[in-house]
Structures are given as structure tokens and as C-alpha cells.
Design a protein around this motif. Structure first.
Motif, PDB file in Angstrom:
ATOM      1  N   ILE A 276       0.262  20.045 -38.622  1.00 31.11           N
ATOM      2  CA  ILE A 276       0.384  18.832 -37.801  1.00 31.11           C
ATOM      3  C   ILE A 276       0.049  19.144 -36.338  1.00 31.11           C
ATOM      4  N   ARG A 277       0.660  20.217 -35.829  1.00 32.60           N
ATOM      5  CA  ARG A 277       0.510  20.530 -34.392  1.00 32.60           C
ATOM      6  C   ARG A 277      -0.933  20.836 -34.022  1.00 32.60           C
ATOM      7  N   LEU A 278      -1.691  21.437 -34.911  1.00 34.69           N
ATOM      8  CA  LEU A 278      -3.049  21.848 -34.597  1.00 34.69           C
ATOM      9  C   LEU A 278      -4.096  20.901 -35.167  1.00 34.69           C
ATOM     10  N   SER A 279      -3.719  19.672 -35.422  1.00 31.34           N
ATOM     11  CA  SER A 279      -4.648  18.717 -36.027  1.00 31.34           C
ATOM     12  C   SER A 279      -4.627  17.390 -35.276  1.00 31.34           C
ATOM     13  N   THR A 280      -5.479  16.489 -35.734  1.00 30.02           N
ATOM     14  CA  THR A 280      -5.517  15.146 -35.149  1.00 30.02           C
ATOM     15  C   THR A 280      -4.341  14.280 -35.602  1.00 30.02           C
ATOM     16  N   PHE A 281      -3.500  14.816 -36.499  1.00 28.17           N
ATOM     17  CA  PHE A 281      -2.337  14.058 -36.986  1.00 28.17           C
ATOM     18  C   PHE A 281      -1.188  14.027 -35.978  1.00 28.17           C
ATOM     19  N   MET A 282      -1.273  14.864 -34.926  1.00 29.08           N
ATOM     20  CA  MET A 282      -0.136  15.017 -34.019  1.00 29.08           C
ATOM     21  C   MET A 282       0.397  13.696 -33.479  1.00 29.08           C
ATOM     22  N   PRO A 283      -0.446  12.732 -33.065  1.00 34.91           N
ATOM     23  CA  PRO A 283       0.103  11.472 -32.544  1.00 34.91           C
ATOM     24  C   PRO A 283       0.839  10.632 -33.592  1.00 34.91           C
ATOM     25  N   GLN A 284       0.613  10.904 -34.884  1.00 30.23           N
ATOM     26  CA  GLN A 284       1.227  10.104 -35.939  1.00 30.23           C
ATOM     27  C   GLN A 284       2.580  10.642 -36.400  1.00 30.23           C
ATOM     28  N   ALA A 285       2.943  11.846 -35.942  1.00 23.59           N
ATOM     29  CA  ALA A 285       4.167  12.489 -36.429  1.00 23.59           C
ATOM     30  C   ALA A 285       5.117  12.759 -35.265  1.00 23.59           C
ATOM     31  N   PRO A 295      16.848  20.432 -28.720  1.00 23.92           N
ATOM     32  CA  PRO A 295      15.631  20.046 -29.444  1.00 23.92           C
ATOM     33  C   PRO A 295      14.538  19.577 -28.494  1.00 23.92           C
ATOM     34  N   ILE A 296      13.286  19.889 -28.870  1.00 26.01           N
ATOM     35  CA  ILE A 296      12.138  19.399 -28.122  1.00 26.01           C
ATOM     36  C   ILE A 296      11.134  18.808 -29.110  1.00 26.01           C
ATOM     37  N   ASP A 297      10.239  17.959 -28.622  1.00 31.87           N
ATOM     38  CA  ASP A 297       9.203  17.383 -29.479  1.00 31.87           C
ATOM     39  C   ASP A 297       8.181  18.451 -29.850  1.00 31.87           C
ATOM     40  N   LEU A 298       7.648  18.324 -31.066  1.00 30.21           N
ATOM     41  CA  LEU A 298       6.631  19.271 -31.524  1.00 30.21           C
ATOM     42  C   LEU A 298       5.440  19.302 -30.583  1.00 30.21           C
ATOM     43  N   SER A 299       5.086  18.168 -30.011  1.00 32.75           N
ATOM     44  CA  SER A 299       3.941  18.108 -29.095  1.00 32.75           C
ATOM     45  C   SER A 299       4.132  18.995 -27.863  1.00 32.75           C
ATOM     46  N   ALA A 300       5.400  19.311 -27.549  1.00 34.91           N
ATOM     47  CA  ALA A 300       5.683  20.155 -26.390  1.00 34.91           C
ATOM     48  C   ALA A 300       5.659  21.647 -26.716  1.00 34.91           C
ATOM     49  N   VAL A 301       5.502  22.000 -27.978  1.00 42.98           N
ATOM     50  CA  VAL A 301       5.444  23.406 -28.382  1.00 42.98           C
ATOM     51  C   VAL A 301       4.020  23.915 -28.196  1.00 42.98           C
ATOM     52  N   ASP A 302       3.881  25.054 -27.550  1.00 40.44           N
ATOM     53  CA  ASP A 302       2.560  25.623 -27.268  1.00 40.44           C
ATOM     54  C   ASP A 302       1.806  25.914 -28.570  1.00 40.44           C
ATOM     55  N   GLU A 303       0.522  25.525 -28.610  1.00 41.65           N
ATOM     56  CA  GLU A 303      -0.301  25.767 -29.797  1.00 41.65           C
ATOM     57  C   GLU A 303      -0.392  27.258 -30.126  1.00 41.65           C
ATOM     58  N   ALA A 304      -0.260  28.094 -29.130  1.00 42.10           N
ATOM     59  CA  ALA A 304      -0.370  29.537 -29.353  1.00 42.10           C
ATOM     60  C   ALA A 304       0.706  30.053 -30.303  1.00 42.10           C
ATOM     61  N   ASP A 308      -1.254  32.381 -35.855  1.00 40.83           N
ATOM     62  CA  ASP A 308      -1.313  33.241 -37.034  1.00 40.83           C
ATOM     63  C   ASP A 308      -0.909  32.509 -38.328  1.00 40.83           C
ATOM     64  N   CYS A 309      -0.976  31.191 -38.323  1.00 41.40           N
ATOM     65  CA  CYS A 309      -0.460  30.414 -39.469  1.00 41.40           C
ATOM     66  C   CYS A 309      -1.489  30.139 -40.560  1.00 41.40           C
ATOM     67  N   GLY A 310      -2.745  30.484 -40.392  1.00 42.56           N
ATOM     68  CA  GLY A 310      -3.707  30.323 -41.482  1.00 42.56           C
ATOM     69  C   GLY A 310      -4.573  29.097 -41.334  1.00 42.56           C
ATOM     70  N   SER A 311      -5.518  28.979 -42.271  1.00 40.66           N
ATOM     71  CA  SER A 311      -6.565  27.956 -42.177  1.00 40.66           C
ATOM     72  C   SER A 311      -6.078  26.546 -42.451  1.00 40.66           C
ATOM     73  N   ILE A 312      -4.869  26.386 -43.066  1.00 41.99           N
ATOM     74  CA  ILE A 312      -4.366  25.031 -43.361  1.00 41.99           C
ATOM     75  C   ILE A 312      -4.194  24.235 -42.076  1.00 41.99           C
ATOM     76  N   CYS A 313      -4.135  24.924 -40.945  1.00 42.78           N
ATOM     77  CA  CYS A 313      -3.875  24.248 -39.678  1.00 42.78           C
ATOM     78  C   CYS A 313      -5.076  23.436 -39.191  1.00 42.78           C
ATOM     79  N   SER A 314      -6.272  23.750 -39.644  1.00 38.63           N
ATOM     80  CA  SER A 314      -7.457  23.113 -39.098  1.00 38.63           C
ATOM     81  C   SER A 314      -7.847  21.853 -39.874  1.00 38.63           C
ATOM     82  N   VAL A 315      -6.876  20.931 -40.039  1.00 36.32           N
ATOM     83  CA  VAL A 315      -7.145  19.679 -40.755  1.00 36.32           C
ATOM     84  C   VAL A 315      -7.908  18.746 -39.839  1.00 36.32           C
TER      85      VAL A 315
END
Length: 315
Positions: A276-285, A295-304, A308-315
Motif C-alpha cells: 500500500i505504502r509504495l503504490s498508487t493505493f496509498m490515498p485509498q487506505a 499511532p501515526i498514519d501510514l502516509s507519514a512513514v518513510d518509504e525507506a 527490503d520488502c520485495g517486489s509485491i510493493c510495486s503495484v
């Protein structure tokens, strides 16, 4: 003097008794356009009253039928409402009511709003009500199971009019709401599962679907099988109180169709949310991430954090 006092007391007691008798409601009665059955009505009394009413004065169309605060009735029999047509039906505070057959009678064609609150049903009743628009089924002490077979009778014509459902203490079975083609809003309070939601439990086929609200019971952690949420059209929204993770096998189908998801309870934002964080879905979640402070919003978490999370991130 003593005799006069006794006569006075006897007369006062008689008057009080008469006033009490006058104040008591009959088991069933008609006021304006409403028919009401009260605490003292038995099933047999209701059956007789409603049959006589439908044949006595030539009037068969009324606004509302209500059964209230009744500890006697345990069962609503098939065809109970006879030839009477109601647009509103309320069955409330009947703690011993455990079984409901298709009691609508002629109201099958006219019923638009059905409310069944604080009874003891274990399953949503199977009713034939193609004109129904709003269903309210609230229970607190007894869990009610929502089977697909129960709601299939609502759309007995190709297009069901059922637009909004509100339930409490519900356990939802696969495809329970799938046949409701015009459903707009679904609210489930105190959602229950043993121990997790089954695949297809919230699979919809209504292009009109707008909002699904799922508030969890205290014992439910939000665990769900892959494929639990599906069929959400573009622009619709899922609000779910608890979900332990935002994995792709749960929410990819929802987000890829243009729907959105929100949960107020924070989750651990590791690689299961990277897609979600590394895709175009971020505004929908709207995902909240647990941190060591608050707690903080996922959008505020650094993409870095997800490099190391793998290719599933590039949706």
C-alpha cells in the motif's frame, strides 16, 4: 363508625380496581392506521385478531404493525398477518421470541421497513419481501447468524429494493449479502466470528454499494480469511474497526477496483503494508501505524522503511 369506614374502604378499592381495569390495554388494537399487539398477546390471540380484522371492515391496508414488550410469544407463524398489508413492521423487546417463519402474509408485497430489536433470534428469518428497503435487526444477548438463504427471499424479483441493513451481534456467513443488487449501506455492530471471518463473508454484487461499517465485538480480533472482502465498486468505502493486518490477499481486490478502506485501530506497519505504502493505493487506505510513542498514519512513514520488502510493493 367502623361499618361506615369499612364501606368507604370497600368502595375506594372497587373504584381503584375499575380504574386499573380500564387502564389495561387490550392484547391487540387498532389506532388510526396502526395495528398494535402488546405484552399480553399470545400467538393464538394475534392470529384470531388479525384474521378477523382482515375480513371484518373491508380495510386491509395499514401503515404499521407493532408487537412490543411481549414475554409470551416464542414464535411468529407463517402467514400471521393474513390479508393485511403493512409498510412498516416493528417487533421489539420480545425476549422469548426465538423462531420467525415467513409471517408477512399479504404484507410480503407492501413491506418497506422492518425492525426487529432485542428479541432472541439465532438466525435472520427467511422472509419473502421484495419491496423491503430497510432492515434493522438489533440484538444484545443472542448472536444472530446471517445466512445467504435468509436474504435471498428479499429480492424475489430480479431487482431487490433493499438499500440499507443495520444489525447488531451478527455472525456473517459467506455471500450473505451477495443477492442484494441495490444495497447501498451496511452497518454491523458487534460483529462476531468463530474465530475468523470466512472467505466471501463481505462479497457484494451491488453497483450501488456506498458504505460498509463493521464494528467488532470485544472477543473478535478482526482475523479474516483471504477473499473476505470483495465486490466493492469504485467510490465505495469499507470502515472496519479491527484488522490485524492490511495484507494484499485481504484488500487488493477492494483497492484495485477503486474502493477505499479505513481502520481506526493501529497495526504494526511492517512489510505487510508495503504494497500500500509504495503504490498508487496509498490515498485509498487510511491505515494507522503503532509506534513506540503514539499511532501515526501510514502516509507519514518513510518509504525507506520498506525498501527490503520485495517486489509485491510495486503495484
Amino acid at each position: 363508625m367502623q361499618l361506615r369506614f369499612l364501606l368507604f374502604c370497600s368502595a375506594a378499592a372497587l373504584m381503584a380496581c375499575c380504574r386499573h381495569a380500564e387502564a389495561q390495554e387490550p392484547p391487540c388494537y387498532v389506532t388510526d392506521e396502526d395495528v398494535t399487539c402488546s405484552a399480553s398477546a399470545t400467538l393464538l390471540v394475534m392470529e384470531d385478531f388479525l384474521k378477523q380484522l382482515s375480513s371484518s371492515n373491508g380495510v386491509t391496508e395499514y401503515n404499521k404493525f407493532g408487537l412490543y414488550d411481549n414475554h409470551v410469544v416464542q414464535h411468529l407463524s407463517a402467514g400471521l398477518l393474513a390479508d393485511l398489508q403493512f409498510s412498516v413492521i416493528e417487533v421489539m423487546s420480545c425476549p422469548n421470541l426465538t423462531k420467525v417463519d415467513d409471517f408477512l402474509g399479504a404484507s410480503s408485497a407492501s413491506l418497506k421497513n422492518l425492525s426487529m430489536h432485542h428479541n432472541s433470534l439465532t438466525e435472520v428469518p427467511q422472509l419473502t419481501a421484495p419491496a423491503l428497503q430497510n432492515l434493522r435487526l438489533y440484538q444484545t444477548d443472542t448472536r444472530v447468524v446471517v445466512q445467504r438463504s435468509a436474504l435471498q427471499g428479499m429480492p424475489s424479483i430480479p431487482c431487490s429494493f433493499l438499500q440499507e441493513i443495520r444489525m447488531e451481534s451478527a455472525s456473517v456467513m459467506p455471500l450473505a449479502f451477495y443477492d442484494l443488487k441495490l444495497l447501498k449501506n451496511l452497518y454491523v455492530y458487534n460483529l462476531a466470528a468463530d474465530p475468523l471471518l470466512l472467505a466471501g463473508s463481505f462479497h457484494f454484487s451491488s453497483p450501488s454499494l456506498s458504505y460498509v461499517f463493521l464494528a467488532s465485538g470485544h472477543a473478535f480480533t478482526g482475523e479474516a480469511e483471504p477473499g473476505t472482502y470483495d465486490g466493492f465498486p469504485s467510490g465505495s468505502r469499507l470502515w472496519i474497526q479491527k484488522t490485524p493486518k492490511f495484507s494484499a490477499d485481504l484488500f487488493f481486490n477492494l483497492l484495485s477496483r477503486g474502493a477505499s478502506v479505513e481502520s481506526p485501530e493501529p497495526v504494526t506497519c511492517d512489510c505487510h503494508v508495503a504494497w500500500i505504502r509504495l503504490s498508487t493505493f496509498m490515498p485509498q487506505a487510511k491505515v494507522r501505524c503503532q509506534t513506540s510513542m503514539w499511532p501515526i498514519d501510514l502516509s507519514a512513514v518513510d518509504e525507506a522503511n520498506f525498501k527490503d520488502c520485495g517486489s509485491i510493493c510495486s503495484v
